[in-house]
Design a protein around this motif. Structure first.
Motif, short mmCIF file in Angstrom:
data_model
loop_
_atom_site.label_atom_id
_atom_site.label_comp_id
_atom_site.label_asym_id
_atom_site.label_seq_id
_atom_site.Cartn_x
_atom_site.Cartn_y
_atom_site.Cartn_z
N LEU A 78 -10.27 -0.67 -7.00
CA LEU A 78 -9.27 0.38 -6.85
C LEU A 78 -9.87 1.79 -6.82
CD1 LEU A 78 -6.66 -1.08 -9.36
CD2 LEU A 78 -6.43 -0.98 -6.86
N THR A 100 1.67 2.59 -9.34
CA THR A 100 1.13 2.80 -7.99
C THR A 100 0.06 1.78 -7.64
OG1 THR A 100 -0.46 4.37 -8.90
CG2 THR A 100 1.60 5.27 -8.02
N PHE A 101 -0.59 1.19 -8.64
CA PHE A 101 -1.65 0.23 -8.36
C PHE A 101 -1.10 -1.02 -7.69
CE2 PHE A 101 -2.75 2.37 -12.47
CZ PHE A 101 -3.61 3.29 -11.90
N GLN A 103 0.97 -1.17 -5.39
CA GLN A 103 1.09 -0.94 -3.94
C GLN A 103 -0.21 -1.24 -3.19
OE1 GLN A 103 2.53 3.06 -3.51
NE2 GLN A 103 4.21 2.75 -4.96
N SER A 104 -1.30 -1.38 -3.92
CA SER A 104 -2.59 -1.69 -3.28
C SER A 104 -2.60 -3.10 -2.70
CB SER A 104 -3.73 -1.54 -4.29
OG SER A 104 -3.66 -2.59 -5.26
N TYR A 123 -6.47 -9.87 -1.77
CA TYR A 123 -5.38 -8.99 -1.36
C TYR A 123 -4.18 -9.80 -0.88
CZ TYR A 123 -8.02 -4.64 -1.63
OH TYR A 123 -8.72 -3.55 -2.09
#
Length: 239
Positions: A78, A100-101, A103-104, A123
């Protein structure tokens, strides 16, 4: 052993996770005191409180090491500091990235047994990993009868004594890896049918569109990774 016995490489400084890759990290949970203090400094108050609830110091230290190194691994992908990562927890306790992490699209799962840990990362795909230390058990058949489907129990029961235990743990790790990927609990073990033999790799029999890969991460350990979909490539790193 039918599981893959991979080569665990030191991670490069410019670590990249491609969309079609799954990375598995092997973690030694028994760390020097100085490292433990540094890892503990990255944990949140809730994680530290959980560590304190362990009765034995060895278990406390391994929990701190596991969570601290998980944070360090995820932070590398990240591009942030480990202490800045925030987790949410699914209804049955599976940790996922928060805020927000999330959304990665980075997905992960951690498993540990005795002094060893494995962390799987990719992912966007659902992913689960389970690791078990193969310990001597006198009641393998009765456990298989209790937790496995009749066809699976028949396989365990039919084997010579020296093979029963390994095959039992192969079934267990495969089922657990899938259930951890989906966030379901151990109560669903009987809902997941695994097809395997002492000489053939495991596959999910009743569930389509999922990959299952068995690993032998160290002597006397077995592991399995369950990943949604196919067409991915495995890389194995040593923390």
């Amino acid at each position: 052993m039918t599981g893959l016995n991979p080569m665990w490489l030191p991670a490069p400084t410019d670590l990249t996770l491609l969309p079609d890759e799954v990375h598995v990290w092997r973690i030694d949970l028994d760390r020097p005191q100085g490292q433990l203090q540094n890892l503990a400094a990255t944990l949140c108050a809730d994680e530290l409180a959980r560590a304190e609830r362990f009765y034995f110091q060895e278990h406390r230290q391994r929990f701190i090491a596991g969570r601290g190194m998980l944070r360090s691994i995820l932070a590398g992908y990240l591009g942030i500091e480990p202490q800045h990562i925030k987790f949410d927890y699914q209804p049955r306790g599976k940790p996922v990235l928060a805020d927000t992490f999330a959304q990665s699209g980075l997905a992960f799962n951690l498993s540990h047994s005795q002094g060893l840990g494995l962390c799987a990362v990719n992912y966007t795909r659902q992913i689960g990993i389970d690791l078990e230390y193969i310990r001597p058990m006198s009641d393998v058949e009765s456990l298989a009868e209790r937790f496995f489907l009749p066809r699976e129990y028949d396989v365990v029961r039919s084997l010579p004594t020296d093979q029963k235990q390994e095959v039992f743990f192969r079934y267990w790790t495969c089922k657990e890896a899938y259930l951890k990927a989906t966030g379901e609990g151990i109560a669903q073990l009987e809902q997941v049918e695994i097809a395997l033999t002492p000489t053939e790799p495991a596959r999910l029999k009743t569930i389509k569109d999922w990959s299952l890969l068995e690993l032998v991460p160290a002597d006397n350990y077995l592991a399995a990774v369950a990943v949604a979909g196919f067409g991915w490539h495995l890389k194995c790193w040593q923390y």
